[in-house]
Scaffold this motif. Structure first.
Motif, PDB file in Angstrom:
ATOM      1  N   TYR A 297      47.690  49.491  38.404  1.00  0.00           N
ATOM      2  CA  TYR A 297      48.220  48.476  39.317  1.00  0.00           C
ATOM      3  C   TYR A 297      48.828  47.317  38.539  1.00  0.00           C
ATOM      4  O   TYR A 297      49.827  46.729  38.961  1.00  0.00           O
ATOM      5  CB  TYR A 297      47.106  47.993  40.242  1.00  0.00           C
TER       6      TYR A 297
ATOM      7  N   VAL B 298      39.471  45.983  41.231  1.00  0.00           N
ATOM      8  CA  VAL B 298      40.170  46.813  42.213  1.00  0.00           C
ATOM      9  C   VAL B 298      39.628  46.567  43.623  1.00  0.00           C
ATOM     10  O   VAL B 298      40.339  46.742  44.615  1.00  0.00           O
ATOM     11  CB  VAL B 298      40.070  48.295  41.822  1.00  0.00           C
TER      12      VAL B 298
ATOM     13  N   LEU C 175      42.520  52.474  37.019  1.00  0.00           N
ATOM     14  CA  LEU C 175      43.198  52.060  38.250  1.00  0.00           C
ATOM     15  C   LEU C 175      43.655  50.612  38.168  1.00  0.00           C
ATOM     16  O   LEU C 175      44.718  50.253  38.670  1.00  0.00           O
ATOM     17  CB  LEU C 175      42.258  52.265  39.434  1.00  0.00           C
TER      18      LEU C 175
ATOM     19  N   LEU D 288      47.143  54.220  44.092  1.00  0.00           N
ATOM     20  CA  LEU D 288      45.802  53.640  44.009  1.00  0.00           C
ATOM     21  C   LEU D 288      44.909  54.180  45.121  1.00  0.00           C
ATOM     22  O   LEU D 288      43.772  54.616  44.872  1.00  0.00           O
ATOM     23  CB  LEU D 288      45.891  52.118  44.102  1.00  0.00           C
TER      24      LEU D 288
ATOM     25  N   ASN E 160      41.422  44.649  46.414  1.00  0.00           N
ATOM     26  CA  ASN E 160      42.521  45.220  47.183  1.00  0.00           C
ATOM     27  C   ASN E 160      42.091  45.370  48.641  1.00  0.00           C
ATOM     28  O   ASN E 160      41.618  46.417  49.077  1.00  0.00           O
ATOM     29  CB  ASN E 160      42.938  46.572  46.596  1.00  0.00           C
TER      30      ASN E 160
END
Length: 534
Positions: free
Chosen positions: A174, A284, A170, A258, A287
């Protein structure tokens, strides 16, 4: 004494735990002044010296050195032989043991973690496997892994080539979107800020190389025909300046994919644990757009994100894991020092500005903010992690719609990037659809429609804000300033962004704060109780 080292190929850091559980920690970037410490030739040397000096110790007093196993095995630190720990385990430890929970589901997601022997039979010289996502359950002092996703990466297992993207990652999904738009490595936050300007026209296209498997697993094809890179290359667009909307739609698609995959994984984690508490870590977990939706879109009720979810946070995790191993079985233990883990600095600015009492300081600074001025705010030890939380901040008036443009100019940032608010915790529900505490500015929530016109500076284009909820006990002086700002007629909210200029990390020292005053369009700097005006 216990020392933990963190990082991977970037975000190196050191954390020191004393026997009485005092914590000192700093990221290498704050000392080298190189953002993310990327390319640092001697990781953790300066940050180790900083921590030891702040604690009044030398290396001989350290009982255990621990490090996550993505660091170079040769740290080039004389006399240091670390205990090596799994990268995702140190992430999981960093978030679970800074949480208020005795038990919690844990999700770690990033670009690439520890090397895993997946039994693929591929030649080690040109391909290897690494963890990309791990889910676990923490209870008491133990963390048990429940599942994970493994991705493939080009190159030998002894390398971690930054130019080679991982499959099934992931973080690298991104990253691919971020770089396709024209942003650089480690600039995913720009993509997150751009996404609300776009629509969903490319979402199906970017979902084509993604397969959601059983038991929370997933696969992301990065290379080859129809892979993520191929899909991105097939979207015709100009530069960000020439084709803003198309690039924003690419960002929106990356964000949507995502979120789809993360919700798939979290459903499995909920099914396995049925625990209302969730802890997040890994890159991640920065985010905040997705973080703010978790309690709305999943059964998880209480969500904790450590103040340093990226790779620097593995220094916290490594130190805590070593401390737990040394202590053996016992009562549940948590690290509750908060994010202000840097060393304090003495007042070395004689001859500059004026020294004020605490009440005078709050009154004067609140007055400047009401006049539309931007004020640097330097207090105590620096925050550990990427967010300015009130000790190394630029503060401004949230009622002024011109503030985002001015701050983006001061910091040399793109015009579309939002600025964040700090709000007194007792007033958070009045201004935001707040779904819990957000002490570390890791959640974006909607600004309530009834107050958006009153605080336009902190409303992003989609009506959201990345919120810090401040309890007075966590930072009494900043809380005092916000109260005074409200007493003088403003809301109990301030704009709060990091005290730095473009291309540089957050400032560490008073001298660096003074350089911001000298080189940027800042009206005043407060260092301790000393206020210096331009």
């Amino acid at each position: 004494m216990i020392v933990g080292f963190g990082g991977s190929i970037h975000d190196f850091a050191t954390c020191l735990l004393t026997p009485d559980d005092r914590v000192v920690a700093v990221e290498d970037e704050r000392l080298s002044r190189v953002r993310y410490a990327y390319g640092e030739p001697d990781p953790c040397r300066a940050s180790l010296a900083y921590c030891l000096d702040a604690a009044g110790l030398d290396a001989g007093a350290v009982r255990v050195f621990a490090a996550n196993d993505m660091l170079d095995p040769d740290l080039r630190l004389p006399g240091v032989a670390p205990t090596w720990l799994n990268h995702h385990h140190t992430h999981a430890t960093s978030t679970f043991f800074t949480s208020p929970f005795e038990e919690a589901a844990i999700l770690v997601a990033d670009g690439a973690g520890s090397v895993i022997d997946a039994g693929g039979g591929r030649p080690a010289a040109d391909h290897h496997e690494r963890e990309t996502t791990t889910w676990a359950f923490g209870r008491g002092n133990d963390i048990a892994v429940l599942g994970r996703v493994i991705g493939g990466k080009a190159g030998a297992a002894t390398s971690n080539d930054p130019d080679a993207l991982m499959s099934n990652s992931l973080g690298d999904l991104y990253r691919a979107v971020t770089e396709a738009i024209g942003f650089g490595f480690l600039q995913a936050g720009k993509t997150m800020g751009l996404a609300p300007y776009g629509d969903d026209r490319f979402v199906d296209r970017l979902m084509e190389p993604v397969d959601l498997g059983p038991d929370g697993t997933y696969a992301i094809r990065m290379y080859g025909p129809g892979g993520i890179l191929d899909q991105l290359a097939g979207i015709e667009r100009g530069s960000l300046a020439d084709d803003f909307i198309t690039n924003a739609c690419v960002a929106a698609a990356g964000q949507a994919v995502l979120e789809t995959v993360l919700l798939h994984v979290l459903q499995e984690l909920w099914d396995r644990t049925r625990c209302p508490n969730l802890c997040l870590a890994g890159g991640v977990a920065l985010n905040c757009t997705f973080n703010g939706k978790i309690s709305e879109l999943t059964p998880f009720e209480n969500v904790h994100v450590v103040y340093s979810p990226g790779d620097s946070g593995t220094a916290i995790g490594a130190a805590v894991a070593a401390r737990l191993a040394a202590a053996g079985a016992g009562a549940t233990w948590r690290i509750d020092a908060g994010p202000y883990l840097g060393r304090p600095y003495p007042d070395t600015l004689d001859g500059y500005g004026e020294v004020l009492t605490e009440d005078q300081l709050c009154q004067r600074v609140a007055g400047l903010l009401h006049q539309g001025q931007v004020v640097g705010w330097f207090q105590g030890g620096a925050e550990f992690g990427p967010r300015a939380l009130g000790n190394r901040s630029l503060l401004a008036n949230p009622t002024d719609p011109e503030v985002p443009a001015r701050i983006n100019k001061i910091k040399g940032r793109e015009w579309f990037r939002p600025v964040a608010p700090v709000v007194l915790a007792e007033h958070a529900q009045r201004y935001f659809d707040a779904r819990g505490p957000a002490h570390y500015m890791q959640f974006s929530w909607p600004v309530r429609e009834a107050v958006r016109a009153a605080v336009p500076a902190i409303c992003h284009v989609d009506g959201s804000a990345r919120v810090q909820t401040l309890e007075t006990r966590h930072n009494p002086l900043l809380a005092g300033l916000i109260n005074e700002f409200a007493r003088q007629g403003g809301p109990p909210v301030l704009v709060n962004t990091s005290l730095n200029v473009r291309g540089e990390p957050i400032v560490e020292t008073p001298a660096e704060a003074m350089r911001v005053l000298a080189e940027a369009d800042v009206d005043a700097i407060v260092v301790g109780h000393r206020m210096i005006k331009r």
